[in-house]
Design a protein around this motif. Structure first.
Motif, PDB file in Angstrom:
ATOM      1  N   LEU B 100       6.476   8.004   0.499  1.00 24.13           N
ATOM      2  CA  LEU B 100       7.177   6.740   0.706  1.00 24.13           C
ATOM      3  C   LEU B 100       7.297   5.971  -0.613  1.00 24.13           C
ATOM      4  O   LEU B 100       8.317   5.317  -0.874  1.00 24.13           O
ATOM      5  CB  LEU B 100       6.450   5.894   1.754  1.00 24.13           C
ATOM      6  N   GLU B 101       6.265   6.056  -1.438  1.00 24.08           N
ATOM      7  CA  GLU B 101       6.355   5.444  -2.768  1.00 24.08           C
ATOM      8  C   GLU B 101       7.480   6.103  -3.565  1.00 24.08           C
ATOM      9  O   GLU B 101       8.217   5.436  -4.289  1.00 24.08           O
ATOM     10  CB  GLU B 101       5.028   5.587  -3.519  1.00 24.08           C
ATOM     11  N   SER B 103      10.200   7.373  -2.318  1.00 20.27           N
ATOM     12  CA  SER B 103      11.452   6.814  -1.803  1.00 20.27           C
ATOM     13  C   SER B 103      11.755   5.457  -2.440  1.00 20.27           C
ATOM     14  O   SER B 103      12.869   5.189  -2.851  1.00 20.27           O
ATOM     15  CB  SER B 103      11.379   6.637  -0.282  1.00 20.27           C
ATOM     16  N   ARG B 104      10.737   4.631  -2.516  1.00 15.27           N
ATOM     17  CA  ARG B 104      10.921   3.295  -3.093  1.00 15.27           C
ATOM     18  C   ARG B 104      11.361   3.368  -4.543  1.00 15.27           C
ATOM     19  O   ARG B 104      12.265   2.654  -4.972  1.00 15.27           O
ATOM     20  CB  ARG B 104       9.606   2.511  -3.050  1.00 15.27           C
ATOM     21  N   LEU B 106      12.762   5.862  -6.101  1.00 12.74           N
ATOM     22  CA  LEU B 106      14.096   6.443  -6.220  1.00 12.74           C
ATOM     23  C   LEU B 106      15.154   5.376  -5.974  1.00 12.74           C
ATOM     24  O   LEU B 106      16.209   5.359  -6.592  1.00 12.74           O
ATOM     25  CB  LEU B 106      14.269   7.586  -5.216  1.00 12.74           C
ATOM     26  N   ARG B 107      14.842   4.466  -5.074  1.00 15.86           N
ATOM     27  CA  ARG B 107      15.802   3.427  -4.738  1.00 15.86           C
ATOM     28  C   ARG B 107      15.943   2.409  -5.864  1.00 15.86           C
ATOM     29  O   ARG B 107      17.031   1.940  -6.154  1.00 15.86           O
ATOM     30  CB  ARG B 107      15.362   2.713  -3.449  1.00 15.86           C
ATOM     31  N   SER B 162       9.574   9.355   7.363  1.00 15.84           N
ATOM     32  CA  SER B 162       9.680   7.906   7.486  1.00 15.84           C
ATOM     33  C   SER B 162       8.999   7.417   8.770  1.00 15.84           C
ATOM     34  O   SER B 162       8.254   6.435   8.766  1.00 15.84           O
ATOM     35  CB  SER B 162      11.160   7.538   7.465  1.00 15.84           C
TER      36      SER B 162
END
Lengths: 191, 191
Positions: B100-101, B103-104, B106-107, B162
């Motif tokens: 999840l980190e 994902s963050r 990458l965003r 997710s």
């Protein structure tokens, strides 16, 4: 309360939500300070917290607002259409940002998770009801429980949100959504 | 370099990765300070950054390590099996946290996204090759391109990650994965 006043309150509320949405997406939940929320909404902290008890309530209202909008589209056109809209939306970034912040907070804050759980039922319910209507109309496959189909569509939506939020290429996902749609539909007889 | 030394370096590297994984999952990327990384790995900053140039390189190595492990399972048993393992894993939380980190970051960080893009190909490739072998063996549906099927499975995986990372209930997801699996398989003739 006179009608004009309620309209005014509603408009103010939406002004706050719209500004806050951009602010949370850009700075994250912790980084969205009161000062930044003031800048993003064009309103004073007094005005903002007249409408929302605190930052968490504001964030929760935002997430709830998004879920309601999605539930409306689901009721009319189904969850796959929500996904197609997401793919097509050029300005979906703010929505995605707050959605990803929601995911983070749900992961790290059990109390928040409990508050959110009560509010997130609506989307599931709208999806389920839509699927039940589709089954009655004979459009849905009938060998798999509607509960499973609902969870399936929600899982794919979650994946799409995550994919888009990461800024990964999305131009090849239309046929993927076609596959998702066909996998909940009643199979056409093979010719 | 003598063999024992390489083994020692590998062991040290894994010690750092294992500790860092827990640390990033618990505190997030920004919150995983050098001091906390020291505590989590049981090693000095000197030892840690002897193996990894900086915190970003360490994080990237971690994400890459996860992707390689998944690619190995995919090659042997397919991406749906990776998802089933995720569902069954009682200690998947650390892995999810760092995912999840990822994902963050990458965003929010385009430069990081570019560095990661080069390294994330392997999972896609493993999935694609596995599907091609399954198609040759006659197990895969043949009316949809393997590229689409690969994207589809990756999207569902992303949704599952997710979902689990948010701490949502997962006890009803087995039949959902059955549906996912059956929707990439060749249809059995209707009896």
């Amino acid at each position: 309360m006179p009608r004009v006043s309620k309209d005014h309150l509603d408009a103010r509320r939406h002004q706050i939500l719209d500004g806050a949405r951009v602010c949370f997406a850009r700075y994250g939940y912790e980084g969205a300070t009161v000062r930044r929320l003031e800048e993003a909404t064009g309103l004073s902290r007094g005005a903002i917290f007249h409408h929302f008890r605190d930052k968490e309530s504001l964030f929760l209202a935002l997430a709830e607002d998004d879920a309601h909008r999605m539930a409306d589209v689901v009721a009319r056109e189904g969850l796959v259409q929500v996904m197609r809209d997401l793919l097509a939306a050029p300005n979906g970034a703010d929505w995605l940002g707050s959605r990803l912040e929601l995911s983070r907070r749900l992961r790290t804050d059990p109390e928040f998770r409990a508050r959110w759980a009560e509010r997130s039922e609506r989307l599931t319910l709208a999806t389920r009801q839509r699927l039940l209507r589709q089954r009655e109309a004979g459009n849905l496959r009938d060998d798999i429980d509607v509960t499973v189909l609902t969870s399936y569509l929600e899982l794919v939506l979650e994946g799409l949100v995550s994919h888009l939020a990461m800024g990964l290429p999305a131009d090849d996902l239309e046929p993927v959504l076609d596959l998702v749609e066909s996998s909940v539909r009643r199979a056409r007889p093979r010719s």
